[in-house]
Every structure is written in structure tokens, then in C-alpha cells.
Scaffold this active site. Structure first.
Site, PDB file in Angstrom:
ATOM      1  N   LYS A 106       0.581  -0.870  -0.029  1.00 47.66           N
ATOM      2  CA  LYS A 106       0.111   0.221  -0.116  1.00 47.66           C
ATOM      3  C   LYS A 106       1.254   1.282  -0.497  1.00 47.66           C
ATOM      4  O   LYS A 106       2.166   1.107   0.180  1.00 47.66           O
ATOM      5  CB  LYS A 106      -0.847  -0.488   1.124  1.00 47.66           C
ATOM      6  CG  LYS A 106      -1.722  -1.243   1.419  1.00 47.66           C
ATOM      7  CD  LYS A 106      -2.604  -1.207  -0.208  1.00 47.66           C
ATOM      8  CE  LYS A 106      -3.528  -2.548   0.393  1.00 47.66           C
ATOM      9  NZ  LYS A 106      -4.320  -3.006   0.646  1.00 47.66           N
TER      10      LYS A 106
HETATM   11  C1  LIG Z   1      -5.392  -4.508   1.282  1.00 47.29           C
HETATM   12  C2  LIG Z   1      -6.705  -4.291   1.253  1.00 47.29           C
HETATM   13  C3  LIG Z   1      -7.416  -4.702   2.849  1.00 47.29           C
HETATM   14  C4  LIG Z   1      -6.869  -5.280   3.778  1.00 47.29           C
HETATM   15  O1  LIG Z   1      -5.848  -5.062   4.343  1.00 47.29           O
HETATM   16  P1  LIG Z   1      -4.639  -5.664   4.967  1.00 47.29           P
HETATM   17  O2  LIG Z   1      -3.503  -4.954   6.294  1.00 47.29           O
HETATM   18  O3  LIG Z   1      -4.135  -6.483   4.447  1.00 47.29           O
HETATM   19  O4  LIG Z   1      -5.826  -6.619   6.695  1.00 47.29           O
HETATM   20  C5  LIG Z   1      -9.169  -4.185   2.953  1.00 47.29           C
HETATM   21  N1  LIG Z   1      -9.799  -3.752   1.493  1.00 47.29           N
HETATM   22  C6  LIG Z   1      -8.262  -3.804   0.305  1.00 47.29           C
HETATM   23  C7  LIG Z   1      -8.833  -2.978  -0.639  1.00 47.29           C
HETATM   24  C8  LIG Z   1      -7.240  -3.648   0.648  1.00 47.29           C
HETATM   25  O5  LIG Z   1      -6.549  -3.722  -1.144  1.00 47.29           O
END
Ligand SMILES: *Cc1c(COP(=O)(O)O)cnc(C)c1O
Length: 387
Positions: A185
Site C-alpha cells: 500500500k
Molecule cells: C489491503 C486491503 C485490505 C486489507 O488490509 P490488510 O492490511 O491487508 O488487512 C482491505 N481492503 C482492501 C480493498 C485492500 O486492498
């Protein structure tokens, strides 16, 4: 043959000052919840334009905590897009609620407001658009729908830190906005997540939820047995994030605008290179949207190509590009089919998007030569497949 390192679709960008910030906290008194968590929350709330931010152990925990604070429980329904990461709908299931999928626009993979509204029933509690790829959903339309039907609006902004919709920062618009700090991210804490809200009471409930449901504030206890006394008032979880992760988060947050600028510049170069290519459709940036390109999803115009998506995908992988397909429609997943009776064919927009999508590598520290290599490879692989 030149050396061809594998280019992942995204990856973390950890710089020397990040390392120093983490080591400083590791040498101090607090490893888990301490003053650095508070500092990260304050700085994040300020950046996102919200009154409160609550840090947790993942983006999934952020969704779970936000749904909990929104009052989602057994028997309720939560509206989510058919195209998203499974965590969005899973968070509803954790609370005993039923996810109701709504179809997405086959061009943008963003939930269609009318489709979401059509999925509302007497049991609906919350509506959860996802800012797919870092491209904000139409949050004004979702706000109106939420107000009209007295629903809580929760924006899953795991892709969209730093994005804006009609001049407003993502994180300041919905009742709750959730973020992820997974390494792919925009900024990372290893694992981590955040919820922003303007609702002070909801922030208190989410802080209780991340620490087993335990309340220590004497003003909020039903009795007071003494200075040691605390109460477990709700069923919470251990969703705490550590102080040293938050040190990394603070240091990364200071660079987020630089990271976004780099991602937008790479996206601009891709779009310029692919715009006129036969067989490729580049991602849109709607009027009013600041897209932050967590991913760069192209769509193949398969009727203009003689190769299948799978063949093109495999050739790109063979050339060392860490391409991905994001996302398989969640209602197709065996768990959802078995538990909720969803099936293929129900969400034609999500299915159409899925069938032609390929995410190309995009991350801030890509060099000019890396970007040029992606462009060259895509042009050659897809060029060869043109009819
Ligand atoms: C990455 C992601 C999540 C979850 O995040 P984590 O930190 O991996 O638990 C939730 N929703 C979307 C759309 C994502 O891309």
C-alpha cells in the site's frame, strides 16, 4: 541478454530515516501501545482531515472495528462491491452480518451507486464503497444514499491514502474511512491499519475494541472498585499495533505526498504510452478525482486481440513483470457461494472487469528504466497479439 530483475506490482519503499525512527523507539521504554501510537494517530488524522484516527494491527482489523462501531451485528446486512479484496466483506461476516454485493462499473471497478441503493433492505446497516486502485468512489452519491436510508457510510480506502474527491481528502468524507499499511500500500508499518472518523464516541469504542473490549476510563465504568479496576464491556480483540510500527508509520507518512507524486508520474507515462494502442484500455481518472494509483489496472479489449488474457498474462510474467489480476469477484469465492448462495453471472460489471484486467507494476522507487521496460514489454506482448 541483460539481467532482468523481477518487477513486483507494488512494494514498500523504506528509507534510511525510517530505519532510524524504528530503532529509536526499539531502544526506548515502549514496544507496544505507547506514546508513538498516539502521535501516529494525531498526525494521520491531521493529514486525512478527520477529527479522530484509531490505529490497529491491519486494514482488516480497521474494517472490523469500523463495522463494530457502526453497530453492525447479527441479522444486519452490509452493502459491499462485488470487486474488492475479500477483507471488505469478511469484516461483515465476522460480526454475524450478511454482505450484500452490489455490481461495479466495468470500466472503473467502482461500486455503482444505483446498484448499491437497489440492494438496500430493511436489514441494511452500512454501505461500504471501495476506492478501487486509489480512484475515489462517488462519495457524494453514497452520502446521499446513506442519509436517505439512515445508513452508516464506511469508505474502504485501503488503496486510497492521499486521494481526493472534489477537493476533499479521502478520510474526511465518510462516517468511517479505513486504511491499510500492508507493504504494497502507499505507506507501510509492516502490517497495520487505521480508521478515521469525526465521531468521538465511535473512536472510544474502536479503541476499546482493539484491546479486548476493555475500558479503563473511570468515567465510563459501571462501578469503581479502585485504581486497578477496569471492565470488559464488549467482546473485543487484540488488534493493537506496536509503538515501533507507528514510528515507521510516522516516518512514512511524512513522505506520502512524494510517493503519490511518483506513482502519478509513472501512471501518466503509462497512459501516454498505451492510450493509442489497439487492444489496451487505460484507467480513467474521473473529473473531481485525485487518483493515487495504488495499482495501475489496464483492461484488454479482447475482441481486438487474438491471444487470451491468460496468454498475455503468462507472457508478461515470463518477461519478469509481476503483473496481477485484481480482483476475482468476491461472490465467486467458494466460501461466499456456500455460505450465502452467490453464483457466477450475478454481477456482470465485476465479471467483465475481472475477465480483461491486468495490474502493471507501479511503486514509487521504480526507475525511469523500469518504467520504460514495462512500456516496452507491454507494447511488444500485446502488439504481437493484435488482430
Ligand atoms: C489491503 C486491503 C485490505 C486489507 O488490509 P490488510 O492490511 O491487508 O488487512 C482491505 N481492503 C482492501 C480493498 C485492500 O486492498
Amino acid at each position: 541478454m541483460s539481467h532482468r530483475p523481477f518487477l513486483p506490482y507494488s512494494r514498500q519503499n523504506i528509507l534510511p530515516d525510517d530505519l532510524r525512527a524504528v530503532v529509536r523507539v526499539l531502544k526506548g521504554d515502549w514496544l507496544t501501545t505507547g506514546p508513538t501510537v498516539d502521535e501516529f494517530e494525531r498526525k494521520f488524522a491531521k493529514y486525512a482531515g478527520a477529527k479522530h484516527a484509531v490505529a490497529v494491527s491491519s486494514g482488516t482489523a480497521a474494517l472490523h472495528a469500523a463495522f463494530f462501531a457502526a453497530g453492525v451485528g447479527p441479522g444486519d446486512e452490509v452493502i459491499v462491491p462485488a470487486t474488492t479484496f475479500v477483507a471488505t466483506s469478511n469484516a461483515a461476516v465476522y460480526l454475524g452480518a450478511t454482505p450484500r454485493f452490489a455490481d461495479v462499473d466495468p470500466e472503473t471497478a467502482l461500486m455503482i451507486p444505483e446498484a448499491a441503493e437497489a440492494a438496500i433492505t430493511r436489514k441494511t446497516r452500512a454501505i461500504v464503497p471501495v476506492d478501487f486502485a486509489g480512484h475515489p468512489a462517488d462519495l457524494d452519491a453514497f452520502r446521499r444514499i446513506a442519509r436517505r436510508h439512515r445508513l452508516v457510510l464506511i469508505d474502504d480506502a485501503a488503496h486510497a491514502l492521499g486521494a481526493r474527491w472534489r477537493g476533499r481528502r479521502i478520510g474526511s468524507i465518510a462516517d468511517f474511512t479505513t486504511f491499510s499499511f500492508h507493504p504494497v500500500k502507499h505507506i507501510t508499518t509492516g502490517e497495520g491499519g487505521m480508521i478515521t472518523t469525526d465521531d468521538a464516541e465511535a473512536a472510544v469504542r474502536m479503541r476499546m475494541f482493539r484491546h479486548h473490549g476493555i475500558m479503563r476510563d473511570p468515567k465510563r465504568l459501571s462501578v469503581n472498585e479502585g485504581p486497578w479496576y477496569h471492565e470488559m464491556q464488549v467482546l473485543g480483540f487484540n488488534y493493537r499495533i506496536t509503538d515501533f510500527q507507528c514510528a515507521l508509520g510516522i516516518s512514512q507518512l511524512a513522505k506520502v505526498e512524494r510517493f503519490i507524486k511518483a506513482r502519478r508520474e509513472i501512471a501518466r507515462r503509462y497512459t501516454e504510452a498505451f492510450r493509442d494502442m489497439d487492444g489496451v484500455l487505460t484507467p480513467l481518472e474521473r473529473k473531481g478525482a485525485r487518483h493515487v494509483y495504488h495499482i495501475y489496472p489496464i483492461r484488454l479489449a479482447l475482441d481486438r486481440l487474438k491471444a487470451s488474457r491468460r496468454e498475455i498474462f503468462e507472457q508478461l510474467r515470463k518477461e519478469g513483470l509481476g503483473v496481477q489480476v485484481l480482483y476475482i469477484p468476491v461472490p465467486w469465492q467458494p466460501f461466499y457461494r456456500k455460505r450465502f448462495g452467490t453464483r457466477r453471472g450475478q454481477f456482470p460489471g465485476a465479471e467483465r472487469f475481472y475477465e480483461s484486467e491486468i495490474s502493471l507494476p507501479i511503486f514509487p522507487q521504480m526507475r525511469n528504466a523500469d518504467v520504460a521496460r514495462v512500456i516496452r514489454t507491454v507494447r511488444s506482448v500485446i502488439g504481437r497479439a493484435a488482430r
